[in-house]
Write a protein that holds these residues in place. Sequence first.
Motif, short mmCIF file in Angstrom:
data_model
loop_
_atom_site.label_atom_id
_atom_site.label_comp_id
_atom_site.label_asym_id
_atom_site.label_seq_id
_atom_site.Cartn_x
_atom_site.Cartn_y
_atom_site.Cartn_z
N ALA A 183 29.21 22.64 -18.19
CA ALA A 183 27.91 22.57 -17.50
C ALA A 183 26.88 23.46 -18.17
O ALA A 183 25.70 23.09 -18.28
N HIS A 184 27.29 24.65 -18.64
CA HIS A 184 26.36 25.53 -19.36
C HIS A 184 25.87 24.87 -20.65
O HIS A 184 24.69 24.94 -20.99
N PHE A 185 26.79 24.28 -21.40
CA PHE A 185 26.41 23.62 -22.66
C PHE A 185 25.46 22.46 -22.40
O PHE A 185 24.46 22.29 -23.10
N GLN A 186 25.77 21.65 -21.39
CA GLN A 186 24.93 20.51 -21.07
C GLN A 186 23.54 20.94 -20.59
O GLN A 186 22.54 20.27 -20.88
N ALA A 187 23.47 22.08 -19.90
CA ALA A 187 22.18 22.58 -19.42
C ALA A 187 21.24 22.92 -20.58
O ALA A 187 20.02 22.95 -20.41
N ASN A 188 21.81 23.17 -21.76
CA ASN A 188 21.01 23.49 -22.95
C ASN A 188 20.93 22.34 -23.95
O ASN A 188 20.43 22.52 -25.06
N GLY A 189 21.42 21.18 -23.54
CA GLY A 189 21.37 20.01 -24.42
C GLY A 189 22.24 20.14 -25.65
O GLY A 189 21.97 19.53 -26.69
N LEU A 190 23.30 20.94 -25.55
CA LEU A 190 24.21 21.14 -26.69
C LEU A 190 25.29 20.07 -26.70
O LEU A 190 25.92 19.79 -25.68
N LEU A 191 25.51 19.46 -27.85
CA LEU A 191 26.60 18.50 -27.99
C LEU A 191 27.93 19.25 -27.96
O LEU A 191 28.05 20.37 -28.47
N LEU A 192 28.94 18.64 -27.37
CA LEU A 192 30.22 19.32 -27.17
C LEU A 192 31.21 19.12 -28.32
O LEU A 192 32.28 19.71 -28.31
N GLU A 193 30.85 18.31 -29.31
CA GLU A 193 31.83 17.94 -30.33
C GLU A 193 32.34 19.13 -31.15
O GLU A 193 33.47 19.10 -31.64
N ASN A 194 31.54 20.19 -31.30
CA ASN A 194 31.99 21.37 -32.06
C ASN A 194 32.39 22.54 -31.15
O ASN A 194 32.51 23.67 -31.62
N HIS A 195 32.59 22.23 -29.87
CA HIS A 195 32.90 23.30 -28.92
C HIS A 195 34.11 22.89 -28.08
O HIS A 195 34.10 21.84 -27.43
N ARG A 196 35.14 23.70 -28.12
CA ARG A 196 36.40 23.38 -27.46
C ARG A 196 36.60 24.29 -26.26
O ARG A 196 36.26 25.47 -26.28
N PHE A 197 37.22 23.72 -25.21
CA PHE A 197 37.51 24.46 -23.98
C PHE A 197 38.99 24.32 -23.69
O PHE A 197 39.48 23.22 -23.43
N ILE A 198 39.70 25.42 -23.77
CA ILE A 198 41.16 25.41 -23.67
C ILE A 198 41.58 26.10 -22.37
O ILE A 198 41.23 27.27 -22.15
N VAL A 199 42.33 25.39 -21.53
CA VAL A 199 42.89 25.98 -20.32
C VAL A 199 44.30 26.45 -20.66
O VAL A 199 45.25 25.67 -20.74
N MET A 200 44.44 27.75 -20.90
CA MET A 200 45.71 28.31 -21.35
C MET A 200 45.70 29.82 -21.18
O MET A 200 44.63 30.44 -21.23
#
Length: 387
Positions: free
Chosen positions: A253-270
């Motif tokens: 949600a933070h990335f989308q609020a700034n119009g940032l594409l997610l392809e170079n940003h990973r989110f790991i639940v671990m």
Amino acid sequence: MIELTVSPIVERKIKQGICVLDTQDFPEVTMTNTMVYLQSQAGQFLGQAYLSSQNKGIGWLISKQKESVNQIFFERLLFEARKKRKSFEDSSLTTAYRLFQQDGDGFGGMTIDRYNDYAVFSWYNEYIYSIKDQIVAAFQTIYPDVLGAYEKIRFKGLDYESAHLYGQEAPEEFTIFENGVAYQVFLNNGLMTGIFLDQHEVRGLLVDGFAAGKNLLNMFSYTAAFSVAAAMGGANETTSVDLAKRSRELSEAHFQANGLLLENHRFIVMDVFEYFKYAKRKGLSYDVIVLDPPSFARNKKQTFSVAKDYHKLIAQSLEILNPGGQIIASTNASNVGLEKFKKEIEKGFMGRKHRYLQTYRLPSDFVINKNDESSNYLKVFTIQVEK
């Protein structure tokens, strides 16, 4: 008013300007949720305090003189606190910041934060909660421009931890700005809001390009606010790791609020320690690693405390840090002083060459009690690791 005679140790602390009353200094005191006058063993008046246990002590000194604690008293404190934050109030780049910070602003046991046109009150003990109506009334007098407010209950005993307090209700999620970067926040969903406001200077460093052109690993990432700041400051890639399942959704949600594409940003639940092993196994490495763990954490396999285990984070980070990389080492543990934290970091380096670039403490809106080092709880080092 009850008069309480204190030990020479407590007398010395009061005269030094320390406001929090340590439980260990009052071993025989059984009264609670009451205002008292403190006096020396010679009968000298030392100050006015209230007793109410919380995670930090048994109570707070609130004045060196006898005075009525009423709405007018709090209006005076809040008026002075507002003047100190004028630079924040005048800024369009940052719309979320602290309005009142415990003993730094003259009254321990509560904090108040601003998120755009809404306030969030945090109550840390039963006594402060019992007088909240006059505090809120004083706040509405000093801040008539705030549209509505919420409260967070940070002590045990009530059957709720977050509630709407007065005025207009905020949207379920909405955007605030910090250093010109947008963040999605929520004010009435548990104790968290989606961002820790005490880190805005460190995030400002990342916005200004500390990780520009680099790939960054953000451990204990929560909602990945450091990662967003780094991406807005030109980081090529970010990886955000947190054990909480909801962290991915909140981070995106933070990335989308700034119009940032997610392809170079990973989110790991671990689990972070499992991710260190995973990254090493997969040959992953990073230019910048952010380490901002909770003061204490427990999972099924182990417990972690900053005071005893932070060196493990440093040691394992070095195994996946690129040559000439940087570490942002952070803690908000009030029981770990600056030098003790540095020693724990050094233990992790085990002689590996490095140099400290910058040191960050609490930002200016988090006003500290200059007589009590423990009130300046945030400690952040940026560290350059030599090739």
